[in-house]
Design a protein around this motif. Structure first.
Motif, PDB file in Angstrom:
ATOM      1  N   UNK A 468      75.158  10.228 -29.459  1.00 64.23           N
ATOM      2  CA  UNK A 468      76.540  10.307 -29.954  1.00 64.23           C
ATOM      3  C   UNK A 468      77.432  10.955 -28.887  1.00 64.23           C
ATOM      4  N   UNK A 469      77.195  10.570 -27.633  1.00 63.35           N
ATOM      5  CA  UNK A 469      77.922  11.154 -26.511  1.00 63.35           C
ATOM      6  C   UNK A 469      78.117  10.073 -25.455  1.00 63.35           C
ATOM      7  N   UNK A 470      79.368   9.684 -25.218  1.00 65.80           N
ATOM      8  CA  UNK A 470      79.645   8.559 -24.322  1.00 65.80           C
ATOM      9  C   UNK A 470      79.201   8.835 -22.894  1.00 65.80           C
ATOM     10  N   UNK A 471      79.430  10.040 -22.388  1.00 61.44           N
ATOM     11  CA  UNK A 471      79.049  10.347 -21.008  1.00 61.44           C
ATOM     12  C   UNK A 471      77.541  10.257 -20.810  1.00 61.44           C
ATOM     13  N   UNK A 472      76.775  10.783 -21.758  1.00 62.84           N
ATOM     14  CA  UNK A 472      75.318  10.716 -21.654  1.00 62.84           C
ATOM     15  C   UNK A 472      74.836   9.274 -21.759  1.00 62.84           C
ATOM     16  N   UNK A 473      75.445   8.501 -22.662  1.00 63.08           N
ATOM     17  CA  UNK A 473      75.060   7.094 -22.796  1.00 63.08           C
ATOM     18  C   UNK A 473      75.452   6.293 -21.566  1.00 63.08           C
ATOM     19  N   UNK A 474      76.561   6.655 -20.946  1.00 63.17           N
ATOM     20  CA  UNK A 474      76.971   5.977 -19.719  1.00 63.17           C
ATOM     21  C   UNK A 474      75.882   6.115 -18.658  1.00 63.17           C
ATOM     22  N   UNK A 475      75.346   7.302 -18.500  1.00 64.35           N
ATOM     23  CA  UNK A 475      74.280   7.525 -17.520  1.00 64.35           C
ATOM     24  C   UNK A 475      72.993   6.821 -17.942  1.00 64.35           C
ATOM     25  N   UNK A 476      72.693   6.879 -19.231  1.00 61.91           N
ATOM     26  CA  UNK A 476      71.437   6.327 -19.723  1.00 61.91           C
ATOM     27  C   UNK A 476      71.412   4.803 -19.733  1.00 61.91           C
ATOM     28  N   UNK A 477      72.539   4.183 -20.057  1.00 62.37           N
ATOM     29  CA  UNK A 477      72.559   2.738 -20.241  1.00 62.37           C
ATOM     30  C   UNK A 477      73.103   1.977 -19.032  1.00 62.37           C
ATOM     31  N   UNK A 478      74.006   2.577 -18.278  1.00 57.86           N
ATOM     32  CA  UNK A 478      74.570   1.859 -17.132  1.00 57.86           C
ATOM     33  C   UNK A 478      73.842   2.174 -15.831  1.00 57.86           C
ATOM     34  N   UNK A 479      73.379   3.417 -15.666  1.00 56.48           N
ATOM     35  CA  UNK A 479      72.885   3.836 -14.353  1.00 56.48           C
ATOM     36  C   UNK A 479      71.401   4.175 -14.303  1.00 56.48           C
ATOM     37  N   UNK A 480      70.792   4.564 -15.414  1.00 61.46           N
ATOM     38  CA  UNK A 480      69.379   4.952 -15.380  1.00 61.46           C
ATOM     39  C   UNK A 480      68.489   3.740 -15.107  1.00 61.46           C
ATOM     40  N   UNK A 481      67.340   3.979 -14.466  1.00 58.09           N
ATOM     41  CA  UNK A 481      66.394   2.908 -14.179  1.00 58.09           C
ATOM     42  C   UNK A 481      65.815   2.351 -15.476  1.00 58.09           C
ATOM     43  N   UNK A 482      65.543   1.066 -15.450  1.00 54.44           N
ATOM     44  CA  UNK A 482      64.903   0.457 -16.616  1.00 54.44           C
ATOM     45  C   UNK A 482      63.468   0.942 -16.770  1.00 54.44           C
ATOM     46  N   UNK A 483      62.826   1.270 -15.651  1.00 48.61           N
ATOM     47  CA  UNK A 483      61.434   1.751 -15.693  1.00 48.61           C
ATOM     48  C   UNK A 483      61.424   3.208 -16.121  1.00 48.61           C
ATOM     49  N   UNK A 484      61.426   3.440 -17.433  1.00 43.78           N
ATOM     50  CA  UNK A 484      61.484   4.803 -17.955  1.00 43.78           C
ATOM     51  C   UNK A 484      60.212   5.198 -18.682  1.00 43.78           C
TER      52      UNK A 484
END
Length: 501
Positions: A468-484
């Protein structure tokens, strides 16, 4: 494409099937065209029109309680003067988007999706949609994106009111507003205190004899201007997209800051909101009784009133608020537990929605029925052990479209990774025995609490945690590696093979 009509031969196949042609579904179509343009797709819409919520709801004053600089799409600037927009303006915006980008050419109207069955052997979904004439049509898809929202379109929630059958006037629910309901000069009681009620009351009060908002308990109500003066100035000075993005980020950051403040200093925020209401209604109004909730700010969603319209209606004695409980309906209104009676010609039950899990679909994976309540959600959009499926589910503390855009971006990243590697299946897997299952939403609203037991669960830590946090989701969904370590890519011949993403 093969003929997919009932009885018409081979089943039609798409790379992606999108369920729902509302705000989220049209956005999903744009993201696919922009980021995965070589994928075929169709949008299956159960109704006969684009718009979802903004086409379904027709009650007086229907509007958004989020600003259009964050509820609008990231790729299409909102250009109208009002930032807090009415429903028809939002519907026009969604339909313009669909037309301008050719997304409307991909919509199949009158296709109510009822079931989907995944086959790991074939690596695709077989989707069943019910047509208007009652017949079923089947389509297949390599990936399915659910954009049908979170509530049941068939009808809202109405409690069992004692004596309701005795009432001789009109009784309506806002979700299915009668087209020709005449309330001019009539006495209206609106039951409820949420966003729908605080919208209806001032809108109906313009012509009704009097409108009473009857609530069991108060809700936080805040006022802000319908027009954003700074946004309108920036649009005159700067290129449209630049002005839009600047205001969008200003509003995102302010919303995040205010939510965090409410969580960290709830008493101070509560006092500030109450004092703002008191300033609107004056020292003689009983703000403590009618506008002071027992819970903390953002334990439920705050209600927004543009240009203080609700407060103005109260001050002009065109509307009033009664805080009490219903003993029984009568022939001519409502008798309250206090003994008072509210006369009414029309009663509106603005008592909430009926939440619906996974767009109401019946899902099976390799013949096994999926029980959503026993499923763990991955990044708030995919589900443990369910391949090639994602849902769009927005924020409770910010605009829906912020999360919708990020979700669609992530789906395109996943689709493009599968294309690059030649793998056909992507499945979230949880191998951590220490992950605790928690409710999907931490929200005390009645319509949420009534449904949470049937919803998927979120986990106690990433990537199963719902921020429920746009900044955290931005990092998680746009920039984080898919291999998690949780997202598994595979193909039918080797379903458990993992690859570096």
């Amino acid at each position: 494409m093969a003929d997919g009509t009932p009885g018409g031969g081979a089943v039609e196949h798409f790379d992606v099937l999108i369920v729902g042609a509302g705000l989220s579904g049209i956005g999903a179509g744009w993201h696919l065209q922009d980021k995965s343009p070589d994928r075929s797709y169709a949008i299956l819409e159960g109704r006969e029109a684009i718009g979802g919520t903004w086409d379904l709801f027709r009650y007086p004053g229907i509007r958004s309680d989020s600003d259009m600089y964050t509820l609008g799409y990231a790729f299409k600037p909102w250009t109208e003067a009002k930032a807090i927009a009415d429903g028809p303006s939002i519907l026009k915006y969604v339909r313009e988007t669909a037309r301008d980008f050719g997304i409307d050419q991909h919509i199949r109207y009158g296709h109510q999706v009822t079931a989907a069955a995944w086959s790991s052997e074939d690596a695709f979904w077989t989707v069943t949609a019910r047509l208007k004439d009652g017949r079923n049509v089947k389509l297949t898809a390599s990936f399915m994106l659910l954009c049908g929202g979170y509530y049941n379109y068939e009808g809202g929630y109405t409690p069992e009111f004692p004596g309701r059958e005795r009432f001789k006037g009109d009784f309506v629910h806002p979700q299915h507003w009668p087209e020709h309901l005449d309330y001019a000069g009539k006495r209206v009681v609106v039951i409820g205190s949420g966003a729908t009620a605080v919208t209806l009351v001032p809108a109906m009060a313009t012509t009704a004899k009097h409108v009473t908002m009857l609530q069991r308990s108060p809700t936080y109500v805040v006022s802000r201007p319908a027009e954003d003066e700074m946004a309108n100035k920036l649009r005159r000075w700067l290129p449209g997209m630049l002005a839009y993005q600047l205001i969008r980020w200003r509003n995102v950051l302010f919303g995040m800051w205010f939510f965090r403040l409410a969580r960290n200093k709830p008493a101070a925020v509560k006092q500030n909101i109450i004092e703002m209401v008191r300033a609107q209604l004056g020292p003689d109004y009983d703000v403590d009784r009618h506008f002071t909730p027992t819970y903390n700010p953002w334990d439920q969603r705050l209600c927004l009133v543009p240009d203080a319209d609700l407060f103005e209606a109260i001050k002009q004695d065109r509307a009033s608020v009664v805080t009490d409980t219903i003993e029984t309906f009568t022939e001519s209104g409502i008798k309250l537990a206090s003994g008072a009676e509210l006369p009414a010609d029309i009663i509106v039950s603005a008592t909430g929605l009926r939440l619906q899990v996974l767009n109401g679909l019946s899902l099976t994976v390799d013949g096994r029925a999926v029980d959503p309540s026993r499923t763990l959600a991955y990044k708030g959009m995919m589900y443990e052990d369910i391949p090639n499926l994602a849902t769009v589910f927005g924020y409770t503390n910010a605009s829906w479209t912020l999360k919708a855009d990020l979700t669609c971006e992530y789906v395109c990243r996943v689709l493009n990774q599968m294309k690059r590697t030649g793998l056909r299946q992507v499945t979230p897997r949880n191998d951590d025995p220490n992950i605790e299952h928690q409710p999907w939403l931490d929200f005390s609203s009645g319509y949420v609490q009534r449904a949470m037991a049937s919803f998927p669960k979120q986990g106690s830590k990433a990537p199963w945690r719902l921020h429920q946090n746009y900044a955290m989701d931005l990092m998680s969904l746009r920039y984080a590696k898919l291999a998690d370590g949780a997202l598994e890519f595979s193909s039918p011949a080797n379903a458990r093979a993992k690859v570096a993403a």
